[in-house]
Design an enzyme around this catalytic site. Sequence first.
Site, PDB file in Angstrom:
ATOM      1  N   GLN A 107      -9.316  13.155  -0.694  1.00  0.00           N
ATOM      2  CA  GLN A 107      -8.614  14.009  -1.635  1.00  0.00           C
ATOM      3  C   GLN A 107      -9.044  15.456  -1.398  1.00  0.00           C
ATOM      4  OE1 GLN A 107      -8.035  12.220  -5.642  1.00  0.00           O
ATOM      5  NE2 GLN A 107      -9.595  10.768  -4.981  1.00  0.00           N
ATOM      6  N   ASN A 131     -13.883   9.433  -1.105  1.00  0.00           N
ATOM      7  CA  ASN A 131     -14.597   8.349  -1.776  1.00  0.00           C
ATOM      8  C   ASN A 131     -14.324   7.101  -0.965  1.00  0.00           C
ATOM      9  OD1 ASN A 131     -15.218  10.027  -3.975  1.00  0.00           O
ATOM     10  ND2 ASN A 131     -13.298   9.503  -5.009  1.00  0.00           N
ATOM     11  N   HIS A 167      -8.363   7.246   3.125  1.00  0.00           N
ATOM     12  CA  HIS A 167      -7.797   8.477   2.570  1.00  0.00           C
ATOM     13  C   HIS A 167      -8.866   9.256   1.821  1.00  0.00           C
ATOM     14  CE1 HIS A 167      -7.823   5.962  -1.010  1.00  0.00           C
ATOM     15  NE2 HIS A 167      -7.600   7.021  -1.740  1.00  0.00           N
ATOM     16  N   CYS A 217       0.839  -1.199   0.000  1.00  0.00           N
ATOM     17  CA  CYS A 217       0.000   0.000   0.000  1.00  0.00           C
ATOM     18  C   CYS A 217       0.872   1.246   0.000  1.00  0.00           C
ATOM     19  CB  CYS A 217      -0.903  -0.004   1.222  1.00  0.00           C
ATOM     20  SG  CYS A 217      -1.818   1.541   1.413  1.00  0.00           S
TER      21      CYS A 217
END
Lengths: 398, 398
Positions: free
Chosen positions: A215, A200, A213, A89
């Site tokens: 954005q 998202n 996470h 990752c």
Amino acid sequence: MRITPTKLADGRDLIYFDDSEPYASGGATRRLDDPRPLADRTAPFTDPATGATRVPTGPEMRLDRLTGEWIPMASHRMNRTFQPSANACPLCPAQPGSDYQDGEIPDTSYDVVVFENRFPSYWRLPGQDVSEVWQVDGQSLWPARHAAGRCEVICFSPGHTDAVAGVSTTRMRTIVEAWAHRTAFLETQEGIATVYPFENRGPEIGVTLPHPHGQIYAYPALPPKTATMARQAGLYQEATGGNLFADVVRAELDAGTRLLAETGHWVAYVPEAARWPVEVHISPRRDVPSLPELTEVEKQDFAELYPRLLRGLDHFFVDDAGVPMPLPYISGWLQAPVDPSLREPWRLHVQLFSVRRAANKLKYLAGSESGAGAWISDTTPERIADRARQALQEAGEL
Amino acid sequence: MRITPTKLADGRDLIYFDDSEPYASGGATRRLDDPRPLADRTAPFTDPATGATRVPTGPEMRLDRLTGEWIPMASHRMNRTFQPSANACPLCPAQPGSDYQDGEIPDTSYDVVVFENRFPSYWRLPGQDVSEVWQVDGQSLWPARHAAGRCEVICFSPGHTDAVAGVSTTRMRTIVEAWAHRTAFLETQEGIATVYPFENRGPEIGVTLPHPHGQIYAYPALPPKTATMARQAGLYQEATGGNLFADVVRAELDAGTRLLAETGHWVAYVPEAARWPVEVHISPRRDVPSLPELTEVEKQDFAELYPRLLRGLDHFFVDDAGVPMPLPYISGWLQAPVDPSLREPWRLHVQLFSVRRAANKLKYLAGSESGAGAWISDTTPERIADRARQALQEAGEL
């Protein structure tokens, strides 16, 4: 909270936001610098297709004349020779002793971290003139510009399988501070029209990295949704003298039929004309244009409320065995335009929604929605609110 | 072509469009009437939840104040006790001797057939006042209206596994005539703002019935896309005196870089600011507001062109073994608003696009697109056009 700005090997900004002492990132024994052999992304590079030396150009955006929207194109060329491997990752903290070199975060731990997206849809090259306009195919009908915005990634937690729903109030407060910090910075960059921090979540909406996470997009042209809301708010002010956003929240409080949660400073409700199968708006009680203008107590209050709502919504749908299904969702801050003539009236708020409409069904955006832009709800806002209140109760959050 | 209007058992309209003699539907030995025990959908019915007798009400639509859009809600109640069974296709012609009674088309064969959707998102009950306005929760901020439009289904072929890409020119011509016939009827119904005939194709966009079919929506409020295009065209006319749609086609012809096919009366091209991974617009060479105003030769010309383009696009993506993959697509006619003040300048055209962006990848509409309305293209219009021309060649259609 401690804020530590640093740089990645290719020149991108990376900023650590640590909750409290002892700080997770940047300690004496830890790395802060990116050890990867990444080339400066603004430097000339060898085009793998032709072998020629090329100078990176930023992405272009073109005016769609039929809609008036600026559409950025992945037409730019950058040095993409360094491809991340698939077996690890890139958002996990660096693993000491590991030969995995593709991680984006050089430190061995962090609380919250923000960095510039490596392959951004919007990117302003140093020194680029944001007002430069050229013509596609030499046609005066078709102006094009640099897509000179900025795309940042925010990691909400070092834990690969964590979720925002599960973070502590302290961590959520750090996340809010990081959003506010980035908004304050990005809003003052030349040519930025508005800043949209969003998350998202879930493979159902195409998220391939499970690491928690989000954005942060700094748009060089006003997104159609923001532009439309600004126009509506302006018309409403002309007609009534009032702030549309404030009056919507007041009407939701008056009606009371779709309220999910109230705190001293925030109201969460299913909006009166919800279009998604699950949709929740979270609004402050005061007119606040963007995150940096929230007070300390408002930020703290949101940090307590938001994860509770997410935990409740993770009970909205249950599978055949009665087990709650984590909700796939998109959640973002609709903030005011930077342009002073459009910045008021405004009231920032979160719009959170899901494409899931049943345990085994998704809402697809087909002909009417994608082709004509005409939304159709498969349910009613009141049914959504009833089920959401139940879900909050089942989760022990109401 | 022969047009035969008839009624289904619950009062819905069903209209056969037969290519040529001998006519497939309605022959002497065939059924024309619906034998099913469907209740009149406007009659009072017993609510299965409460046992009470209820009068059907049409769907409601509410004004979303933040965007100005009218959102229809599945808030109406109809007699839904008769559920179609899952093991047969409701769009196939009736099978004589079969005990399957759920088919929507009573005749044993047909060429093209149109009927009213059984559970429509837009529906005007007989005698309903389309101008009636009420308030959600008694709030003056929130007007609501009957979603008094109409949703029709169009079956393109009796063959369950057929596709529009594979129909003959004769059949395609019948489909065009059916679209034009329905548009002419629907445009003259009270309260209709515009008519949008479209096809959703492929499970990737949520289509569960593979039988080749499309839909025709008669909207009671202008869809945001149509409203935006009308506004853009109006502004352009004020500024230049010209027709925006005409000038876009002229610019595409001048540039030539994204043209896919030209005929005497139509131009197919990838638009200059394409937002989807595959996007093709098909426009006539003349300003035509809506389908009924096409000439015979224009309709014939389109009937020859359109299936060719679809066959070509079915070669756009190939799987690992090099086998072409049928393209999932949405394709619809952007027709002029009915309102005379917005009807010109206009030029109807097809906007066809796909969510597929690679053999094994779909474009998801996540935060930027769904949350902020800001589109980002993952490719360039020129790359789409290059590949589309190749695909047309590989399919033997160029």
